[in-house]
Write a protein that holds these residues in place. Structure first.
Motif, mmCIF file in Angstrom:
data_model
loop_
_atom_site.group_PDB
_atom_site.id
_atom_site.type_symbol
_atom_site.label_atom_id
_atom_site.label_comp_id
_atom_site.label_asym_id
_atom_site.label_seq_id
_atom_site.Cartn_x
_atom_site.Cartn_y
_atom_site.Cartn_z
ATOM 1 N N HIS A 1 58.341 -25.544 -51.818
ATOM 2 C CA HIS A 1 59.762 -25.273 -52.019
ATOM 3 C C HIS A 1 59.931 -23.915 -52.696
ATOM 4 C CE1 HIS A 1 63.915 -25.838 -53.390
ATOM 5 N NE2 HIS A 1 64.003 -26.880 -52.568
ATOM 6 N N SER A 2 60.959 -23.180 -52.306
ATOM 7 C CA SER A 2 61.125 -21.820 -52.816
ATOM 8 C C SER A 2 61.463 -21.770 -54.296
ATOM 9 C CB SER A 2 62.212 -21.091 -52.023
ATOM 10 O OG SER A 2 63.450 -21.781 -52.137
ATOM 11 N N SER A 3 62.068 -22.838 -54.842
ATOM 12 C CA SER A 3 62.471 -22.795 -56.249
ATOM 13 C C SER A 3 62.027 -24.002 -57.060
ATOM 14 C CB SER A 3 63.999 -22.654 -56.357
ATOM 15 O OG SER A 3 64.647 -23.744 -55.708
ATOM 16 N N SER B 1 64.747 -18.818 -47.286
ATOM 17 C CA SER B 1 65.971 -18.721 -48.068
ATOM 18 C C SER B 1 66.741 -20.040 -48.144
ATOM 19 C CB SER B 1 66.882 -17.629 -47.495
ATOM 20 O OG SER B 1 67.198 -17.901 -46.144
ATOM 21 N N ASN B 2 66.237 -21.049 -47.462
ATOM 22 C CA ASN B 2 66.878 -22.372 -47.485
ATOM 23 C C ASN B 2 65.806 -23.426 -47.252
ATOM 24 O OD1 ASN B 2 68.366 -24.707 -47.227
ATOM 25 N ND2 ASN B 2 69.475 -24.064 -45.383
ATOM 26 N N SER B 3 65.290 -23.998 -48.326
ATOM 27 C CA SER B 3 64.172 -24.931 -48.221
ATOM 28 C C SER B 3 64.556 -26.267 -47.614
ATOM 29 C CB SER B 3 63.546 -25.150 -49.605
ATOM 30 O OG SER B 3 62.927 -23.966 -50.063
ATOM 31 N N ASN B 4 65.823 -26.437 -47.283
ATOM 32 C CA ASN B 4 66.221 -27.663 -46.587
ATOM 33 C C ASN B 4 65.919 -27.582 -45.096
ATOM 34 O OD1 ASN B 4 67.256 -29.288 -48.689
ATOM 35 N ND2 ASN B 4 69.132 -28.056 -48.735
ATOM 36 N N GLU B 5 65.631 -26.385 -44.610
ATOM 37 C CA GLU B 5 65.446 -26.184 -43.170
ATOM 38 C C GLU B 5 63.968 -25.982 -42.861
ATOM 39 O OE1 GLU B 5 68.425 -24.093 -40.391
ATOM 40 O OE2 GLU B 5 66.925 -22.554 -40.873
ATOM 41 N N LEU B 6 63.400 -26.950 -42.147
ATOM 42 C CA LEU B 6 61.980 -26.902 -41.801
ATOM 43 C C LEU B 6 61.777 -27.200 -40.320
ATOM 44 C CD1 LEU B 6 62.106 -28.822 -44.744
ATOM 45 C CD2 LEU B 6 59.786 -27.937 -44.700
ATOM 46 N N TYR B 7 60.675 -26.672 -39.784
ATOM 47 C CA TYR B 7 60.278 -26.905 -38.401
ATOM 48 C C TYR B 7 58.844 -27.444 -38.393
ATOM 49 C CZ TYR B 7 64.218 -23.789 -37.444
ATOM 50 O OH TYR B 7 65.464 -23.197 -37.394
ATOM 51 N N ALA B 8 58.609 -28.447 -37.574
ATOM 52 C CA ALA B 8 57.273 -29.051 -37.485
ATOM 53 C C ALA B 8 56.794 -29.036 -36.043
ATOM 54 C CB ALA B 8 57.290 -30.479 -38.018
ATOM 55 N N ASN C 1 65.834 -12.992 -40.927
ATOM 56 C CA ASN C 1 66.869 -13.682 -40.150
ATOM 57 C C ASN C 1 66.283 -15.008 -39.686
ATOM 58 O OD1 ASN C 1 68.813 -14.662 -38.437
ATOM 59 N ND2 ASN C 1 68.776 -12.922 -37.016
ATOM 60 N N PRO C 2 66.396 -16.056 -40.493
ATOM 61 C CA PRO C 2 65.733 -17.334 -40.188
ATOM 62 C C PRO C 2 66.258 -18.039 -38.939
ATOM 63 C CG PRO C 2 66.353 -17.181 -42.516
ATOM 64 C CD PRO C 2 67.053 -16.074 -41.811
ATOM 65 N N ASN C 3 67.279 -17.507 -38.304
ATOM 66 C CA ASN C 3 67.677 -18.059 -37.014
ATOM 67 C C ASN C 3 66.656 -17.735 -35.934
ATOM 68 O OD1 ASN C 3 70.087 -19.315 -37.773
ATOM 69 N ND2 ASN C 3 71.251 -17.405 -37.581
#
Length: 833
Positions: free
Chosen positions: A163-165, A217-224, A282-284
């Motif tokens: 997690h980033s923070s 920049s948003n640790s709620n968004e993950l890809y597996a 740009n995490p998109n």
């Protein structure tokens, strides 16, 4: 590889009868205490091992983690070589994971703010030498101490994300067992620093998580990346429709499959290993590489007329009809038959083979059948392989970035499958495979950045977040660094982390040690070597390479200490005289691989085919395929002295039903034992003219890792059985005092570690040395009890082979991850009296 139901049932029924079950996580954890006891009580540890290298060829790197504030500090994780730390830009390294109960690593993650290091054990590259881990470890003091965090049944871990923070929150991509189904696979999350874990993504017992990435920049968004794969001793199924890309928007609590029909990404049975990379700025933008196991359309058509002017290739003869064979051009066919790559025996000409096909002596595909072997299958890709996709909308839709094939996986994309994007340039992308490719246009076009000092087979890559021409690459040959995006590379291979399969010694003074290494050929060097960088000044490194490929077994003629038999995978051995001008068929001397007649059934060769020089008469050379072969002329004119000494199982896409070990009695010429990868043991007492199966009541269906004829009693023979290919890690060692008529299990107090090798002491018949996937053990009472001998070694290290030097009274260990170690035997022998 897909099978018919009949072939699957044929092979599976044999192993169902054998009842080989995976070792449970609880039993493997018991091994920790067993190892401690066998180490603490060991009188063997009065003697210490010393490492003699080599280091220059290095070993397989699986991960790199670099300090973003100071890139001269970084950590390097090796598949079976442990974790190493540098603070001087790779000039030197220190090992920091050597005290733990497992040394194989899949991934590392470093919280550079808190200085916490997370280690996921057990690599995901799914090869023949991919060892099972024991879960996750964490250190808060740079590796001085470690805390085990659980997930013992994970076996293989592909990625850890932090997690980033919140330093207590982390996610782990668990691939799971390699050779058996299990439920502890998928994505696991902890919110208490690893004290407890929650499985938040699970697909099925054969589909695990191979990769994981996070929006920085948003640790709620993950890809597996989820990967369906099953591996057996005889077959590897590398893809399935349950695999794909999954996404979470709530911190990994829930997941949705986003690689669905219509999204643009590959779907269906061809979905193989997946690698992921989120562009930080740009995490998109998300890249995904996939090993597409759909069959490719052959670009090579069968020559049908004598006016075809193209040169013939091996594919020309696959599926050819009788009429098409008759129409082949004789001149071009003879050119193919005499070509340096194939060079069939002189009696086979275009005219004679055509006559044989016309008369039905040969099948029309006889040339294909004769030449297509395991090496050809390994190096010739028949699937589409590497494909790169990009999403510009956070995974909602995907588009393949390229129109031309990316041919960097050969036939084994399961071994690679990673993508890396520059942190400051969305179009700068690197793909790892046999070659190392970089794109500057978002994956439309690629160029190789694999320089002359860079080994092939790449697994890890790092971009500087300041100057992205500063890069680090990890591969099967160690570590390389570049400051100009791969135009020029330095080599950072000071750790001795070679992965030896097999070793041998000669009788020179001082004696030399020879050994074959995973993907690093065969090397030899002095037993007195002490590794340092002084050779950089002279250019004369202590070890010399004598062949390439995956180095395998070695034999040395002790009469001259120069005639050496060595080679690479699937039985491709040669004989050469060290220091002499190369002669014979190839640049490395004379081939000593058995041949067969055109039209005869194919021989089968183990990955590490056994070879043996008779110490009774060193002109006599033995070779094991699925048959036993003998030569009275140093490997020339090998003769098959047996029928099939295996169960002759139905074949998958991994060679199976092969001999794996041989031993000739030091006391009696022609008393020879063989063992096979499908569990059969045979003996001949007349040099191979007659054979008897001696399995008796031994466990069925297990790889025979070693058969050893005793030097102290003619009728005594030892056998070690290895269940690695069943995820069965029980230590199985047996002895017979009646030529194998009856067997007795010994070394019953060993931990749950697969056994690779056993050697007798040179002077005391009661002393036995046993090498396992966890280390070296000694018995001083004929196997009634054992102790660990690990002074000077990492606490856990796979010992693949042992050589005993009788004249110098020394033991040499060929480890699979930390190169070679030597120790004297005098103290052990004194303690045993």
């Amino acid at each position: 590889m897909k099978k018919t139901l009949l072939s699957l049932l044929t092979i599976s029924s044999f192993f169902a009868e054998a009842q080989v079950k995976p070792t449970s996580a609880s039993d493997r954890l018991k091994s920790i205490e067993i190892r401690k006891k066998l180490s603490l009580e060991s009188v063997a540890n009065k003697s210490s091992f010393r490492n003699i290298g080599p280091s220059v060829q290095s070993g397989r790197v699986v991960d790199i983690d670099v300090n973003p504030a100071d890139p001269t500090e970084f950590y390097v994780a090796y598949a079976t070589g442990g974790l190493w730390h540098t603070v001087n830009n790779g000039i030197s390294f220190n090992p920091i994971f050597d005290s733990e109960d497992i040394i194989g690593i899949g991934d590392i993650a470093v919280n550079w703010k808190t200085k916490e290091i997370w280690v996921g054990t057990g690599e995901v590259n799914s090869s023949r030498s991919t060892y099972a881990g024991l879960g996750v470890y964490k250190s808060s003091d740079n590796g001085k101490t470690w805390t085990w965090l659980g997930l013992a049944d994970s076996h293989h871990i592909g990625e850890i994300k932090l997690h980033s923070s919140d330093p207590n929150t982390a996610w782990v991509a668990v691939l799971g067992h390699l050779y058996s189904p299990n439920k502890e696979r998928g994505i696991y999350k902890t919110t208490d620093g690893g004290k407890s874990w929650k499985q938040t993504l699970y697909v099925d017992e054969n589909t695990g998580a191979v990769d994981l990435d996070i929006n920085p920049s948003n640790s709620n968004e993950l890809y597996a990346g989820m990967w369906y794969r099953t591996r057996k001793a005889w077959d590897f199924e590398e893809s399935g429709k349950s695999g794909g890309i999954f996404k979470s928007t709530d911190g990994g609590e829930t997941w949705q499959k986003i690689s669905v029909e219509g999204a643009g990404f590959l779907t269906g049975d061809g979905v193989g290993r997946i690698g992921l990379a989120v562009y930080p700025k740009n995490p998109n933008i998300v890249y995904a590489v996939v090993d597409n196991n759909e069959k490719r359309t052959s670009s090579t058509s069968v020559a049908t007329t004598s006016t075809d002017t193209s040169a013939y290739t091996l594919n020309t003869f696959q599926g050819i009809t009788k009429e098409q064979f008759a129409a082949l051009d004789n001149k071009k066919l003879n050119a193919f038959l005499r070509s340096p790559r194939y060079r069939l025996p002189a009696q086979y000409t275009a005219e004679s083979i055509k006559e044989g096909v016309a008369s039905n002596k040969y099948a029309p595909n006889v040339i294909w059948d004769y030449l297509y072997d395991a090496n050809t299958a390994l190096l010739t890709g028949t699937v589409k392989g590497c494909e790169l996709y990009r999403s510009d909308d956070a995974g909602k839709t995907w588009k393949k970035t390229h129109t031309e094939p990316i041919n960097i996986y050969s036939s084994y994309g399961y071994y690679f499958g990673k993508v890396f994007v520059s942190p400051i340039d969305e179009n700068k992308v690197v793909l790892t495979g046999v070659d190392l490719l970089m794109s500057a246009d978002g994956g439309k076009k690629f160029k190789s950045i694999n320089g002359p000092s860079v080994h092939s087979d790449h697994h890890s890559f790092w971009f500087s977040n300041v100057k992205d021409n500063h890069v680090i690459n990890g591969n099967d040959g160690g570590l390389n660094m570049s400051y100009d995006a791969g135009k020029n590379w330095s080599k950072l291979n000071s750790p001795s982390v070679g992965q030896f399969y097999a070793i041998e010694v000669d009788m020179a003074v001082p004696y030399n040690v020879y050994g074959g290494l995973q993907d690093n050929g065969t090397w030899y060097g002095s037993s007195k070597n002490i590794e340092d960088n002084g050779w950089h000044g002279s250019g004369n490194y202590a070890y010399k390479s004598i062949n390439g490929g995956d180095g395998m077994q070695v034999q040395v003629d002790w009469r001259d200490n120069r005639t050496v038999y060595s080679g690479s995978q699937f039985g491709n051995y040669n004989r050469q005289v060290i220091g002499a001008t190369a002669t014979g068929r190839g640049p490395r001397g004379n081939s000593v691989k058995p041949n067969r007649e055109l039209g005869e059934s194919a021989l089968r060769f183990n990955w590490q085919s056994p070879i043996l020089v008779s110490r009774h008469n060193q002109d006599v050379f033995y070779f094991g395929s699925n048959k036993f072969h003998r030569s009275f002329s140093k490997g020339d004119s090998l003769v098959a002295m047996s029928g099939d000494l295996t169960t002759n199982p139905t074949q998958g896409d991994v060679p199976f039903g092969t001999l794996s070990t041989m031993s000739e009695s030091p006391m009696r010429f022609g008393l020879i034992y063989t063992g096979s990868d499908d569990g059969l043991i045979h003996v001949t007492k007349d040099g191979g003219y007659s054979w008897n199966n001696i399995n008796g009541k031994l466990p069925k269906g297990l790889y025979v890792s070693r058969v050893v004829a005793s030097k102290f009693k003619e009728s005594r023979v030892y056998v070690t059985l290895n269940g690695y290919r069943n995820d069965h890690f029980n230590a199985l060692v047996y002895v017979s005092d009646d030529y194998g008529s009856t067997w007795k299990q010994i070394a019953k107090d060993l931990p749950y570690e697969s056994v690779n090798v056993l050697r007798e002491d040179p002077t005391n018949e009661n002393i036995l040395y046993i090498g396992t996937d966890g280390g070296l053990y000694v018995s001083m009472n004929g196997g009634n009890s054992c102790m660990m001998w690990n002074k000077g070694l990492p606490y856990s290290i796979p010992v693949h082979d042992i050589a005993i030097h009788p004249r110098d009274n020394e033991i040499v260990l060929g480890t699979h991850g930390r190169s070679l170690y030597i120790a004297g035997l005098g103290e052990i022998q004194k303690a045993a009296k």
